[in-house]
Design an enzyme around this catalytic site. Sequence first.
Site, PDB file in Angstrom:
ATOM      1  N   ASN A  97      -5.075   1.277   9.865  1.00 40.85           N
ATOM      2  CA  ASN A  97      -5.156   2.367   8.898  1.00 40.85           C
ATOM      3  C   ASN A  97      -3.830   2.462   8.138  1.00 40.85           C
ATOM      4  O   ASN A  97      -2.832   2.964   8.650  1.00 40.85           O
ATOM      5  CB  ASN A  97      -5.461   3.685   9.614  1.00 40.85           C
ATOM      6  CG  ASN A  97      -5.766   4.813   8.655  1.00 40.85           C
ATOM      7  OD1 ASN A  97      -5.316   4.823   7.514  1.00 40.85           O
ATOM      8  ND2 ASN A  97      -6.553   5.764   9.124  1.00 40.85           N
ATOM      9  N   ASP A  98      -3.825   1.990   6.886  1.00 36.46           N
ATOM     10  CA  ASP A  98      -2.588   1.914   6.115  1.00 36.46           C
ATOM     11  C   ASP A  98      -1.966   3.275   5.837  1.00 36.46           C
ATOM     12  O   ASP A  98      -0.795   3.355   5.471  1.00 36.46           O
ATOM     13  CB  ASP A  98      -2.846   1.208   4.780  1.00 36.46           C
ATOM     14  CG  ASP A  98      -3.107  -0.284   4.949  1.00 36.46           C
ATOM     15  OD1 ASP A  98      -2.792  -0.812   6.026  1.00 36.46           O
ATOM     16  OD2 ASP A  98      -3.618  -0.906   4.007  1.00 36.46           O
ATOM     17  N   SER A  99      -2.730   4.347   5.975  1.00 30.50           N
ATOM     18  CA  SER A  99      -2.186   5.673   5.684  1.00 30.50           C
ATOM     19  C   SER A  99      -1.381   6.234   6.851  1.00 30.50           C
ATOM     20  O   SER A  99      -0.755   7.284   6.715  1.00 30.50           O
ATOM     21  CB  SER A  99      -3.315   6.644   5.332  1.00 30.50           C
ATOM     22  OG  SER A  99      -4.056   7.009   6.478  1.00 30.50           O
ATOM     23  N   GLN A 114       1.303   4.995   8.597  1.00 33.55           N
ATOM     24  CA  GLN A 114       2.599   4.406   8.897  1.00 33.55           C
ATOM     25  C   GLN A 114       3.531   5.482   9.456  1.00 33.55           C
ATOM     26  O   GLN A 114       3.497   6.625   9.008  1.00 33.55           O
ATOM     27  CB  GLN A 114       3.178   3.775   7.633  1.00 33.55           C
ATOM     28  CG  GLN A 114       2.323   2.622   7.115  1.00 33.55           C
ATOM     29  CD  GLN A 114       2.723   2.172   5.731  1.00 33.55           C
ATOM     30  OE1 GLN A 114       3.892   1.994   5.448  1.00 33.55           O
ATOM     31  NE2 GLN A 114       1.737   1.990   4.862  1.00 33.55           N
TER      32      GLN A 114
END
Length: 642
Positions: free
Chosen positions: A269-271, A273
């Site tokens: 899930n790139d959101s 971080q």
Amino acid sequence: MRAPAGSAITARSPGASFRIAWADGAIEAVGRDEALFADSTSRDMPWLTLATPSTRRLDLAITADVVPAGRLAAQGLGTGPWPDFWTGISDAITLHAPVGTRWEAELDRLNAVLPWFSHDALVHYLAPRGLEQYTGGAWGTRDVCQGPVGLLLALSEMAPLRALILRVLRAQNARGDWPQWFEFLDLDDARGQSSAHGDVVYWPLLAVGEYLAATGDRTLLDESVAFVGDDGPTEATSVLDHLSRALAHIAASTVPGSPLPAYGHGDWNDSLQPADPELAARLCSTWTVTQQVFSLRTLAGALRGLDADATRGAAEWDGSATQAAAAIWAGAAEDQADRSATALAQVLVKDGLLCGYGLFHDDGTVEHLVHPSDERTGLRYSVLPMINAITGDLLSPEAARTHLEALEQHLLGPDGARLFDAPARYQGGPMEVFQRAEASTFFGREIGIMYTHAHLRYAEALARHGDADKLLPALLLANPVGLAGRVPTAAPRQSTCYYSSSDAAFTDRYDAAEHYDRIGTGEVALEGGWRVYSSGPGLFLRLVVETLLGIRRRGDVLEIDPVLPAALDGLTATVPLDGLALRLAYTVGPRGCGPVSVLLDGAALPTTSLVNPYRQPGVGVDLELVRRAVRAGGGLLQIVTA
């Protein structure tokens, strides 16, 4: 028209040309960029301009001759010329329900979208950019190991899959990991980004394992491939050396005092971080753990399977050193996977449910984030660790049912499975745990938490668990053709392309936070997210072939493991096998899975049982027998399920 000298395309493809044709009288003048400026003076920009008379319509035929024919042939995309390849894949997978049954119209809609999904998956494979990213793109390491791998496995195209695996290995850093993304054109900078999310290292290993399991091609291990060093490509070394460096990197990238992988720069899930470096070292993604275990066990099993092929009388290994090294790697990978699986059960489960993340504190305690007990993030349920744990056989049958029940109660929306039970808290900028999720003003894609790719992984878990009545409806939620009939609140959208997300049409993040429950009540329109750009179409094609229809090529075995609703009794289908069409006919029992007999052109085939801890498993048959029948013009597999 030749590409301009000195342009990027000329550097990549010397001699590249384009041909534009039009009907007589359609174009009055042809020029360069001078037509774009008021003083009619060229600035030597790489533009071609066409002037037309007044018209309501202009038809142009544009042909590109960019890639030399020899390079096209070397990619191994089918045995014929390119148009024949496209024609072959556009109708390679078809399903037909008996006339008059409840699924007839829906399967017609599925057949309508499958060629477009093949097109979208091919776009992502050959030029990874979508309609929203038309100006550029690169191969995301994680993405290319899912969508293109899924596309080529679904189409039984093993030669280009092998080439893809080697290209991904050439992008591996000399220290053992991979960048988040890398350029795929030969003369571009192959280094991409120097850093990556904590899960990225596992995807190439999984792709290698899936290729070896599908083909039994032990010659891949002796290929020589360079790493990417600080000053460019290193001296070429064996594929096994690449695998060994990756495993060493995995062993060194753990949470202190634990075998579990450290979060690093994030997970799938790139959101999400991490907001500070301390979290990167102390946080562990449960989903990444499941991905690690599944990837390492898949590749280790494939390597051991190569040894089993030799004992069954297949060609001997070229050298005992390679065979011994493969066995050593498999043993070390299995040991790492086993220790992580044990720690997963001991540390990342609380009150019978997996948490989304474990935060390890200096006093030895672990704080469970994204869990019903979580008081830090405001999130309580996460779909990815649940479904990945089921797909990877990491839960008991009782625990799998518990997690699926929690998922259905808290994570299912009208458009599919959602990443979390609510959006991450938005605070207008300040970040505490996760960067983009807590700061992004845009409510869509991962922020909007209905990401289609994750929903497809949910469908994969349904198949593993044997939920036959739920699998096909879940897959159909990703089909834009006729979507309004399945999801009444779906906003009108283009029906010929894959959408990466389903974005609830809230005014802003505050509106979404306050009124998120209105999605379930049908008060909020659901819009299609980014189009075409995604590894999702390739994954979708693979799920149709390998989980719904249950046809999986694994070395010298053809695995047969369909998961179909009883209402699809009498289903017929075709799927690719070595460039030919394998015909399928199903007699579906009330359970919808677990074949009880398999006939090839009317003759019963000997079968061996597969393994599944949750339900009656599929079976394996001799792939070569099926191949011969298909080549001879027959090849009708009749499959009877329990």
